[in-house]
Design an enzyme around this catalytic site. Structure first.
Site, PDB file in Angstrom:
ATOM      1  CG  ASP A 136       2.716 -61.788 -21.825  1.00 46.78           C
ATOM      2  OD1 ASP A 136       2.652 -61.575 -23.043  1.00 46.78           O
ATOM      3  OD2 ASP A 136       3.627 -62.447 -21.301  1.00 46.78           O
ATOM      4  CG  ASP A 195       9.135 -54.845 -13.604  1.00 45.71           C
ATOM      5  OD1 ASP A 195       9.426 -55.376 -14.694  1.00 45.71           O
ATOM      6  OD2 ASP A 195       9.399 -55.365 -12.500  1.00 45.71           O
ATOM      7  CG  ASP A 197       5.990 -50.779 -10.344  1.00 50.68           C
ATOM      8  OD1 ASP A 197       6.275 -51.724 -11.103  1.00 50.68           O
ATOM      9  OD2 ASP A 197       6.533 -50.609  -9.243  1.00 50.68           O
ATOM     10  CG  ASP A 289      15.622 -60.976 -12.198  1.00 46.95           C
ATOM     11  OD1 ASP A 289      15.768 -62.137 -11.754  1.00 46.95           O
ATOM     12  OD2 ASP A 289      14.885 -60.136 -11.657  1.00 46.95           O
TER      13      ASP A 289
END
Length: 534
Positions: A136, A195, A197, A289
Site C-alpha cells: 500500500d 509484518d 519487519d 486482528d
C-alpha cells in the site's frame, strides 16, 4: 542631582491590593476545600484503590495460573494432536496443504527485504506455497523497490505475487481482505501473516501447520515475537519488558485455560475457513486482528499459542513511533470493547465463564483499568493528596499493591530486573497517552480510527551487519523537533507537588515525585529512544 539614579516605586496601594487578592483566593480555597474538594478527592482515592485491587487480583490470578501451566499442564503437542507432515515419494507434495503467506507493507524502505527474504526461505514445497506482498506504499520509489525484490525471488522459482490497491481503504484490514479475494487464493487452506519487519525461521510452517491440519477446531496458531533490537536503547528495553509479560503470561494463560487470546496481527497462522465464518477482516477499529479473534472465538473456534515458536521482529526505537503505536494499541481495544460487549453477552455458543474472562479480564481490566489506575492514581490523585492533606491514602494502596504488581510484571524479562524502577517511571509516563487513547476509543472521539504505521529503521539488518551506513545517535544529542506539551505540563504539576511535599509533607512522596518529574520532562523533550538523521 545628576548623579542620582531614578527609582521605580510601586504605589503603596499596589501591595495592599495584591495582599487582598491573595487573601480572598485563600479564603475561597478554604471555603470550597472542606465541602467540595476533600469529598471529591476522597472518592477518587476510593475508586483508585478499588481499581488497584482489581488489577492486583488479575495479576495474582495470572501468576498462579502460569505457574500451574508451567508445572502441570501438558505441552501443546500433548494437549493437541501433532504429527509432522512428512515428504512422500509416491504422493509428492500433495499431502502438504496449500499455504498463503501475506506480507502487508506501507513505505517499508528499510525492512521490506527482511520479510520477503524470510518468507521465500520457508521450508515448504514451492508448489504448495503462495507468497503475497500487499503493498500500500504511497512512495513510488519504495513501490518500485518492493516490486523488483518480488521479481528477483520469482526468478528463483518462488511463487510470489506483488499486489497493489488504488487506495488504502481499511488500511491493513483492507489490504488483507483484498488479498484473500484473489482467484489463486481459493485453493489455499491456511494463511500466514507477517509484518514487513518479521523474519520467520525456515521451519516455521512445519512446526505450526500440523496443529491446524490434525485439529479441525483450531482456527489460529500464534507464535511469539523475538526482538532483534531490544538492546538498542533504553526505550526498546522498556518495551521488551512489557511485551515479554504479555507473551510469557497473558497469551500463555489465555491459550491454556480458555483457548482464547488476542491475535497479535502478525506471526500467526489462520484457518481461512474460520476467517470466512467469522465474517472476514473488518476495519471498524484500529485493532482488526483482535476484532477477528474475538468474533472467531464467539463462534466456537479455538486458538493455540506456541511460546517456543519465535519470530524475529523489530521494536520501534524512536519515541514518536512508539507513541503512535501505543495510541493505536490502547484506543483500538477500548473502541472494540464498546462495539462488541453486548454481542459477547448475548452469544450462546460459548460458556459463561469464557464470557466473563473475555469481558472482565481480557477487555475491562487489561485494556481499560490497567491504564486508568496507573495514570489517575499515581500521576494525578496521589500528588493531589499532598496538596490536600486532609485526604489520606493507605500505605497498602500507595506502596504495597503497586510493588506486588510490579514484581509480578517483571517475571517476563528476568534479565532486565535491574531496570525495574526505570520501567515503572516510563510506564507511568506512557499511561498518560494510553488513558487518553482509551477514552477516545470508548467515546469514539476524533482520533478513534487514526492509523499511523509504526516506522521501522531496519534494526534486523543492523543485527546482521548490513546497516548500509545507517547512523543512529542517542536522542538527547538533538534538540526536539516538537515539544510534547502534555508531558511537560505534567512534569510541572508533579514538580510543584514534590516541592510542597518536601516542605510540608510527612510521607516523603517527593522522592518519587521528583523522579517522575524527570521522566515526564525527558519524554516531553523527546530525549528518549534513538535519533536517525534524515
Amino acid at each position: 542631582m545628576d548623579g542620582v539614579t531614578p527609582k521605580f516605586v510601586l504605589p503603596e496601594t499596589f501591595d495592599g491590593v495584591r495582599m487582598e487578592i491573595t487573601g480572598q483566593l485563600g479564603m475561597i480555597w478554604e471555603l470550597v476545600k472542606a465541602p467540595v474538594i476533600v469529598p471529591l478527592l476522597q472518592l477518587a482515592v476510593y475508586i483508585c484503590l478499588l481499581m488497584s485491587v482489581m488489577l492486583l487480583c488479575e495479576r495474582v490470578y495470572m501468576g498462579i495460573v502460569i505457574v500451574l501451566v508451567k508445572l502441570f499442564w501438558k505441552k501443546p503437542d500433548k494437549r493437541y494432536k501433532f504429527e509432522p507432515i512428512q515428504d512422500d515419494e509416491e504422493l509428492g507434495s500433495s499431502n502438504f496443504p496449500v499455504v498463503l503467506v501475506q506480507i502487508p507493507m506501507f513505505n517499508e524502505r528499510e525492512v521490506y527485504k527482511l520479510s520477503i527474504g524470510a518468507a521465500s526461505g520457508l521450508s515448504w514445497p514451492s508448489d504448495r506455497l503462495v507468497i503475497q506482498v500487499l503493498d500500500d506504499s504511497t512512495d513510488p520509489t519504495v513501490k518500485q523497490m518492493v516490486e523488483m525484490e518480488c521479481q528477483r525471488w520469482a526468478s528463483k522459482g518462488i511463487n510470489i505475487r506483488y499486489q497493489i490497491r488504488e487506495n488504502r481503504v481499511g488500511y491493513k484490514a483492507g489490504a488483507l481482505k483484498e488479498g484473500l479475494k484473489r482467484s489463486y487464493v481459493k485453493h489455499c487452506e491456511y494463511v500466514v501473516i507477517f509484518d514487513a519487519d518479521f523474519q520467520p525461521e525456515p521451519d516455521f510452517l512445519r512446526r505450526s501447520i500440523p496443529f491446524l491440519v490434525h485439529n479441525p477446531k483450531i482456527a489460529l496458531v500464534q507464535a511469539r515475537w523475538r526482538f532483534v533490537n531490544s538492546d538498542e536503547c533504553l526505550l526498546t528495553r522498556m518495551q521488551e519488558m512489557s511485551l515479554d509479560y504479555h507473551f510469557t503470561v497473558e497469551q500463555e494463560v489465555g491459550s491454556a485455560t480458555h483457548a482464547f487470546f488476542g491475535f497479535n496481527g502478525t506471526a500467526g497462522i489462520w484457518r481461512i475457513a474460520a476467517i470466512n465464518e467469522a465474517g472476514g477482516w473488518k476495519d471498524r477499529t484500529t485493532v482488526e486482528d483482535m476484532d477477528l479473534a474475538v468474533r472467531a472465538s464467539l463462534r466456537g473456534w479455538k486458538f493455540l499459542y506456541l511460546g517456543d515458536l519465535q519470530v524475529k521482529s523489530e521494536l520501534p526505537s524512536t519515541f514518536r513511533a512508539f507513541r503512535f503505536q501505543q495510541h493505536r494499541w490502547s484506543c483500538g481495544p477500548a473502541n472494540l470493547f464498546r462495539k462488541m460487549v453486548m454481542e459477547i453477552v448475548r452469544n450462546k455458543k460459548v460458556r459463561f465463564w469464557k464470557k466473563v474472562y473475555v469481558i472482565y479480564s481480557f477487555f475491562f481490566v487489561r485494556k481499560v483499568i490497567a491504564h486508568w489506575v496507573t495514570f489517575c492514581f499515581y500521576c494525578v490523585v496521589l500528588p493531589l493528596t499532598i496538596l490536600v492533606p486532609e485526604v489520606k491514602v493507605p500505605i497498602w494502596g500507595s506502596v504495597y499493591i503497586p510493588s506486588i504488581i510490579t514484581i509480578l510484571n517483571s517475571v517476563g524479562t528476568p534479565r532486565s530486573i535491574h531496570l525495574l524502577f526505570y520501567w515503572i517511571l516510563f510506564e507511568n509516563v506512557m499511561s498518560l497517552h494510553r488513558t487518553k487513547a482509551t477514552l477516545i476509543g470508548l467515546f469514539e472521539a476524533g482520533r478513534a480510527n487514526e492509523w499511523v504505521v509504526t516506522a521501522k529503521l531496519g534494526s534486523g539488518q543492523s543485527a546482521k551487519g548490513n546497516t548500509k551506513g545507517l547512523k543512529k545517535f542517542p536522542r538527547i544529542f538533538k534538540l526536539p523537533d516538537r515539544l510534547n506539551t502534555l508531558e511537560l505540563g505534567f512534569a510541572a504539576f508533579l514538580f510543584v507537588c514534590g516541592c510542597y511535599d518536601f516542605v510540608h509533607g510527612k510521607n516523603n512522596y517527593f522522592i518519587y515525585l521528583f523522579l517522575q518529574t524527570m521522566s515526564f520532562f525527558i519524554s516531553g523533550l523527546g530525549w528518549i529512544g534513538t535519533y536517525v538523521p534524515s
